[in-house]
Motif scaffolding. Structure first.
Motif, PDB file in Angstrom:
ATOM      1  N   UNK A  92       0.821  -1.212   0.000  1.00  0.00           N
ATOM      2  CA  UNK A  92       0.000   0.000   0.000  1.00  0.00           C
ATOM      3  C   UNK A  92       0.860   1.269   0.000  1.00  0.00           C
ATOM      4  N   UNK A  93       0.330   2.312  -0.638  1.00  0.00           N
ATOM      5  CA  UNK A  93       1.019   3.614  -0.668  1.00  0.00           C
ATOM      6  C   UNK A  93       0.575   4.527   0.462  1.00  0.00           C
ATOM      7  N   UNK A  94      -0.632   4.311   0.966  1.00  0.00           N
ATOM      8  CA  UNK A  94      -1.232   5.281   1.890  1.00  0.00           C
ATOM      9  C   UNK A  94      -1.468   4.740   3.288  1.00  0.00           C
ATOM     10  N   UNK A  95      -0.972   3.536   3.557  1.00  0.00           N
ATOM     11  CA  UNK A  95      -1.129   2.966   4.903  1.00  0.00           C
ATOM     12  C   UNK A  95       0.067   2.075   5.213  1.00  0.00           C
ATOM     13  N   UNK A  96       0.479   1.957   6.469  1.00  0.00           N
ATOM     14  CA  UNK A  96       1.634   1.113   6.789  1.00  0.00           C
ATOM     15  C   UNK A  96       1.340  -0.361   6.511  1.00  0.00           C
ATOM     16  N   UNK A  97       2.379  -1.093   6.198  1.00  0.00           N
ATOM     17  CA  UNK A  97       2.292  -2.547   6.076  1.00  0.00           C
ATOM     18  C   UNK A  97       3.564  -3.143   6.660  1.00  0.00           C
ATOM     19  N   UNK A  98       3.554  -4.453   6.889  1.00  0.00           N
ATOM     20  CA  UNK A  98       4.706  -5.144   7.459  1.00  0.00           C
ATOM     21  C   UNK A  98       5.053  -6.335   6.574  1.00  0.00           C
ATOM     22  N   UNK A  99       6.327  -6.459   6.229  1.00  0.00           N
ATOM     23  CA  UNK A  99       6.833  -7.607   5.492  1.00  0.00           C
ATOM     24  C   UNK A  99       7.812  -8.340   6.405  1.00  0.00           C
ATOM     25  N   UNK A 100       7.536  -9.615   6.673  1.00  0.00           N
ATOM     26  CA  UNK A 100       8.378 -10.421   7.558  1.00  0.00           C
ATOM     27  C   UNK A 100       9.074 -11.501   6.737  1.00  0.00           C
ATOM     28  N   UNK A 101      10.392 -11.570   6.876  1.00  0.00           N
ATOM     29  CA  UNK A 101      11.173 -12.646   6.260  1.00  0.00           C
ATOM     30  C   UNK A 101      11.904 -13.374   7.384  1.00  0.00           C
ATOM     31  N   UNK A 102      11.446 -14.594   7.681  1.00  0.00           N
ATOM     32  CA  UNK A 102      11.979 -15.379   8.792  1.00  0.00           C
ATOM     33  C   UNK A 102      13.041 -16.354   8.287  1.00  0.00           C
ATOM     34  N   UNK A 103      14.022 -16.637   9.135  1.00  0.00           N
ATOM     35  CA  UNK A 103      15.153 -17.521   8.814  1.00  0.00           C
ATOM     36  C   UNK A 103      15.912 -17.036   7.577  1.00  0.00           C
TER      37      UNK A 103
END
Length: 480
Positions: free
Chosen positions: A114-125
């Motif tokens: 999204x451009x107008x709201x926060x997001x979270x990308x998680x990369x584990x290991x």
């Protein structure tokens, strides 16, 4: 009912970073609102659970991808599946495109954020990807600089291989200084006390046995004593207490690696180089040196020198993780016994040896606790809280507060630990402490006692018991 214990410092840090991303959201030509945090810690310490709890509280679009040590193409296919199962609003665009190269995957991932709201990308290991995907660090750096950081995204990179996660953010590596770092340690004694409804002294026992591993702590029924927990765990051949260490070590060390034999020797109580070599089957000096370096680099073993006014070569080794130390001492050598349902024999052996084993095992935890208390009253803050010993242990001091290590300029205090039930620190213990102080300095360095069962003498600068030590763990730390 959902109940998450501990990790309040880490959750607060992640929330604050996400708030930074949120505050930067909006029209900012050329701006880079994205933030990255690197999260590292030993296997099974609860890093993924921490992030899952953070995402549950954050309630923002997110994707959680976990690498599994597969070939690069298989990992990429897993990323596509993770995006399919995510809460990113434009996830179908990523799935339809099904990128076949990691560069393209990073680029497309940035496009659907999204451009107008926060997001979270998680990369584990992440260390698996560093090992399996050619030039992964360079691709991640370019994607972050050119695309991902231009979106209001919080990128969380998680890893259990401590040395590789440190390397990811180190100088001369592509991703250097692009992320802040959080080190996730075990649940501390105060968290354990709250989680399990334990008195302070018993909480320290629980910390030594469970190592503060959330998976192991969850199997300890609230209010149970140490022996109740051990009896139940030893009766269950798949209990977390029995299997967690073996699974963690198997993931870090090949089955035939010499590190195993060295680890067993140290776990059995050997502390000096020559004794470890002998206990490990008389291995060569160079082989032991390589194994010790591997174990210390991975944070499994701690190699320590006396904190002293003069240089010393009396290096000693110990298992850094209390749970692993307990497992190697009492459980791993007797797995066959436990598997044939004779955990009662193992429990009896632990009970017979517990007091002497605990007396030494608790020392690092008490030093950490004391470092958190200071400054306190007449005792100053101590940059270093360690110990002192001679080759033959003619002089051994449990607590040495100093300005630096291993060779100090100024001793701040000396102290003794007496961690016994029903046996307070008394005048005989104080006399021994005076004698040892006189062996290393003529200065009237303040004297400290740490006792599980109180103190019955005068002449000490400070006295600490389980209640004071556990209170120190309620103080929060920071993040790099």
């Amino acid at each position: 009912m959902h109940r998450f214990i501990g990790r309040q410092r880490e959750l607060r840090v992640l929330r604050d970073v996400l708030d930074e991303v949120r505050s930067a959201t909006g029209p900012r030509p050329g701006g880079k609102p994205g933030q990255c945090v690197l999260i590292r810690g030993r296997r099974r310490i609860g890093k993924s659970s921490l992030v899952e709890e953070f995402l549950r509280r954050a309630e923002v679009p997110s994707v959680f991808f976990t690498a599994a040590g597969q070939p690069a193409e298989a990992e990429l296919a897993e990323l596509v599946e993770a995006v399919r199962d995510s809460t990113l609003p434009d996830r179908e665009l990523f799935v339809e495109e099904a990128p076949r190269q990691w560069n393209a995957a990073f680029r497309l991932l940035a496009e659907i954020l999204p451009d107008d709201t926060p997001s979270v990308v998680v990369m584990d290991e992440v260390p698996y990807l560093m090992n399996r995907v050619d030039a992964f660090e360079g691709m991640l750096q370019r994607a972050w600089d050119r695309q991902l950081s231009r979106k209001p995204v919080l990128l969380l990179l998680i890893g259990s291989d401590l040395s590789m996660m440190e390397a990811l953010n180190s100088y001369e590596r592509p991703f250097h200084q692009r992320g802040r770092e959080i080190v996730v340690g075990p649940l501390n004694p105060a968290d354990i006390a709250d989680m399990l409804d334990l008195a302070p002294a018993t909480a320290f026992d629980a910390a030594l046995v469970t190592g503060g591993l959330p998976l192991v702590c969850r199997e300890w029924r609230a209010g149970d004593g140490l022996w109740d927990f051990l009896r139940a765990s030893l009766d269950n051949p798949i209990s977390a207490l029995l299997v967690s260490a073996e699974r963690s070590l198997a993931a870090e060390f090949p089955p035939r690696a010499m590190g195993w034999e060295v680890l067993r020797a140290i776990g059995a109580g050997e502390r000096t180089f020559s004794n470890i070599a002998r206990a490990a089957g008389g291995i060569a000096h160079t082989t032991l040196t390589r194994a010790a370096e591997l174990l210390t680099s991975k944070g499994v073993v701690a190699a320590e020198l006396p904190v002293s006014l003069r240089p010393s070569r009396e290096r000693r080794y110990r298992i850094a993780d209390p749970y692993l130390r307990f497992w190697l001492a009492f459980l791993e050598p007797h797995m066959a016994e436990i598997e044939r349902m004779r955990g009662d024999l193992t429990l009896t052996r632990i009970q017979e040896q517990w007091t002497s084993w605990r007396g030494r095992a608790v020392e690092p935890l008490i030093r950490d606790s004391l470092a958190r208390i200071l400054p306190d009253g007449d005792l100053p803050a101590a940059p270093v809280v360690g110990g002192y010993w001679t080759r033959g242990n003619e002089v051994e001091i449990d607590l040495v507060g100093a300005d630096r290590q291993p060779v100090v300029k100024r001793l701040l205090f000396l102290g003794s630990i007496k961690w016994l039930e029903g046996s307070p620190f008394d005048a005989h213990d104080l006399a021994a402490l005076h004698k040892h102080r006189a062996a290393i300095t003529d200065d009237p360095v303040p004297l400290v006692a740490v006792s599980r069962s109180g103190v019955k003498c005068a002449g000490l600068t400070a006295v600490y018991g389980p209640e004071e030590l556990i209170a120190a763990w309620h103080r929060d730390g920071g993040v790099r």
